[in-house]
Design an enzyme around this catalytic site. Structure first.
Site, mmCIF file in Angstrom:
data_model
loop_
_atom_site.group_PDB
_atom_site.id
_atom_site.type_symbol
_atom_site.label_atom_id
_atom_site.label_comp_id
_atom_site.label_asym_id
_atom_site.label_seq_id
_atom_site.Cartn_x
_atom_site.Cartn_y
_atom_site.Cartn_z
ATOM 1 N N ASP A 246 -8.146 27.609 -38.663
ATOM 2 C CA ASP A 246 -9.128 27.047 -37.720
ATOM 3 C C ASP A 246 -8.663 25.736 -37.094
ATOM 4 O OD1 ASP A 246 -10.863 29.080 -38.366
ATOM 5 O OD2 ASP A 246 -12.155 27.839 -39.643
ATOM 6 N N HIS A 247 -8.057 24.890 -37.928
ATOM 7 C CA HIS A 247 -7.806 23.533 -37.422
ATOM 8 C C HIS A 247 -6.560 23.415 -36.556
ATOM 9 C CE1 HIS A 247 -11.453 22.320 -39.111
ATOM 10 N NE2 HIS A 247 -11.106 22.705 -40.321
ATOM 11 N N THR B 153 -18.521 23.960 -43.087
ATOM 12 C CA THR B 153 -19.542 24.702 -43.813
ATOM 13 C C THR B 153 -19.946 23.888 -45.030
ATOM 14 O OG1 THR B 153 -18.333 26.657 -43.135
ATOM 15 C CG2 THR B 153 -20.080 26.981 -44.735
ATOM 16 N N GLU C 199 -14.552 34.683 -40.845
ATOM 17 C CA GLU C 199 -15.749 33.985 -41.337
ATOM 18 C C GLU C 199 -16.764 33.956 -40.213
ATOM 19 O OE1 GLU C 199 -14.707 30.124 -42.679
ATOM 20 O OE2 GLU C 199 -13.493 30.867 -44.316
ATOM 21 N N ARG D 15 -16.128 25.726 -31.636
ATOM 22 C CA ARG D 15 -15.467 24.413 -31.669
ATOM 23 C C ARG D 15 -13.997 24.525 -32.026
ATOM 24 N NH1 ARG D 15 -18.365 21.749 -36.890
ATOM 25 N NH2 ARG D 15 -20.182 22.441 -35.740
ATOM 26 N N ASN E 287 -6.360 29.533 -43.790
ATOM 27 C CA ASN E 287 -7.358 29.355 -42.729
ATOM 28 C C ASN E 287 -6.737 28.487 -41.632
ATOM 29 O OD1 ASN E 287 -9.431 28.072 -41.181
ATOM 30 N ND2 ASN E 287 -10.938 28.690 -42.699
ATOM 31 N N GLU F 9 -17.283 34.834 -52.339
ATOM 32 C CA GLU F 9 -16.373 33.686 -52.296
ATOM 33 C C GLU F 9 -17.140 32.484 -52.832
ATOM 34 O OE1 GLU F 9 -13.637 33.183 -49.113
ATOM 35 O OE2 GLU F 9 -13.781 31.000 -49.165
ATOM 36 N N HIS G 60 -12.708 26.077 -50.208
ATOM 37 C CA HIS G 60 -13.292 24.906 -49.559
ATOM 38 C C HIS G 60 -12.827 23.637 -50.261
ATOM 39 C CE1 HIS G 60 -16.062 23.611 -46.372
ATOM 40 N NE2 HIS G 60 -15.958 22.485 -47.033
ATOM 41 N N ARG H 91 -17.099 30.071 -34.908
ATOM 42 C CA ARG H 91 -18.397 29.391 -34.990
ATOM 43 C C ARG H 91 -19.187 29.637 -33.724
ATOM 44 N NH1 ARG H 91 -18.449 25.283 -39.298
ATOM 45 N NH2 ARG H 91 -20.495 24.791 -38.493
ATOM 46 N N HIS I 248 -12.615 31.229 -38.693
ATOM 47 C CA HIS I 248 -14.075 31.135 -38.579
ATOM 48 C C HIS I 248 -14.437 31.023 -37.107
ATOM 49 C CE1 HIS I 248 -17.917 28.767 -40.030
ATOM 50 N NE2 HIS I 248 -18.206 29.794 -39.267
HETATM 51 N N1 PXP Z 1 -13.884 29.346 -47.343
HETATM 52 C C1 PXP Z 1 -14.929 29.250 -46.481
HETATM 53 C C2 PXP Z 1 -16.007 30.261 -46.585
HETATM 54 C C3 PXP Z 1 -14.970 28.246 -45.502
HETATM 55 O O1 PXP Z 1 -16.018 28.167 -44.655
HETATM 56 C C4 PXP Z 1 -13.908 27.330 -45.412
HETATM 57 C C5 PXP Z 1 -13.905 26.288 -44.348
HETATM 58 O O2 PXP Z 1 -13.856 26.901 -43.098
HETATM 59 C C6 PXP Z 1 -12.831 27.491 -46.312
HETATM 60 C C7 PXP Z 1 -12.853 28.489 -47.282
HETATM 61 C C8 PXP Z 1 -11.630 26.603 -46.262
HETATM 62 O O3 PXP Z 1 -11.994 25.299 -46.537
HETATM 63 P P1 PXP Z 1 -10.953 24.146 -46.268
HETATM 64 O O4 PXP Z 1 -10.690 24.134 -44.790
HETATM 65 O O5 PXP Z 1 -11.643 22.924 -46.755
HETATM 66 O O6 PXP Z 1 -9.710 24.469 -47.044
#
Ligand code: PXP
Length: 245
Positions: free
Chosen positions: A17-18, A109, A78, A57, A15, A159, A196, A53, A51
């Site tokens: 996103d960050h 989330t 996502e 963000r 992921n 998931e 997560h 959003r 994701h």
């Molecule tokens: N799975 C889902 C559905 C999520 O919303 C997230 C966070 O965006 C993750 C996995 C990944 O979580 P983390 O960033 O804490 O590894």
């Protein structure tokens, strides 16, 4: 240009996103999530997760379009169950869409979807995404009622939310909940993913659950990349996942 899904190992969806969170802290284009996706692919990621959003963000609409157009790995989008996000998913046609609950004020989330309570709301989203050939997964707590609702909704994938496990420092009760839920989901014909809050320290017991097909990991990997580089972080996570099997 999503590629084929690997089935020969526990997949790691990275992921990104960050990467976008850091970019957006200053505006502009750096660091580029697309570059991170290419780097993750080269480092052995099995998929890319992003994701979009409601408040944009981190990822933007343009990021999603670029990922779909340019990465060879399957993209897992996502998204919240809103008409806006459905339209974006149907236009971009990612490999998969993971429906997540979304509250504007949350930092990430926070809970799983309420697939039982929101059954009627979710049903048309699952149907319309599936009709478009997008593989739907529902992000839910490791709870029997939620799994049964996901199966009745016709989602092929669930998931399981590993946040409570991760935040409880890997408690055996939370791990047992994940294990029981994964077994139930597979017995109902569902493919099971999890994610997560997973880190080097807590991933192994989850990766060891034989029913799991995929882990989605973001925040820790991107944070760790600051210290060791993204490729090294992914390799080290992969090694822990493989060692657990
Ligand atoms: N799975 C889902 C559905 C999520 O919303 C997230 C966070 O965006 C993750 C996995 C990944 O979580 P983390 O960033 O804490 O590894």
């Amino acid at each position: 240009m999503s590629g084929a899904l690997r089935t020969d190992r526990l997949r790691l969806g990275v992921n990104i996103d960050h990467v976008a969170t850091i970019r957006n802290a200053r505006g502009g284009a750096h660091p580029d999530p697309l570059r991170a996706a290419h780097m993750a692919a080269a480092a052995g990621a099995d998929g890319i997760t992003a994701h979009l959003r409601e408040d944009r963000r981190h990822m933007t609409d343009a990021d999603i379009a670029a990922l779909v157009a340019e990465i060879a790995l399957p993209l897992n989008l996502e998204m919240a169950a809103t008409e806006e996000m459905l339209g974006i998913a149907l236009r971009n046609k990612p490999h998969a869409a993971c429906i997540v609950p979304e509250r504007r004020a949350e930092r990430t989330t926070e809970g799983g979807l309420n697939a039982t309570g929101q059954f009627k709301t979710l049903a048309p989203f699952v149907a319309r995404l599936s009709d478009a050939g997008i593989r739907v997964s529902l992000f839910i707590a490791p709870d029997a009622a939620q799994i049964e609702a996901a199966a009745r909704l016709g989602a092929p994938v669930v998931e399981l939310h590993t946040g409570p496990y991760a935040h409880s420092d890997g408690s055996t009760d939370e791990l047992a909940r994940l294990a029981t839920a994964a077994k139930l989901a597979v017995s109902m014909g569902l493919e099971v993913h999890a994610g997560h809050g997973l880190t080097f320290a807590n991933v192994a017991p989850v990766a060891a659950l034989p029913e799991l097909a995929e882990l989605n990991i973001g925040h820790f990997l991107i944070g760790e990349a600051v210290f060791s580089g993204l490729a090294n972080a992914i390799h080290a996570m992969r090694a822990r996942m493989d060692a657990a099997r």
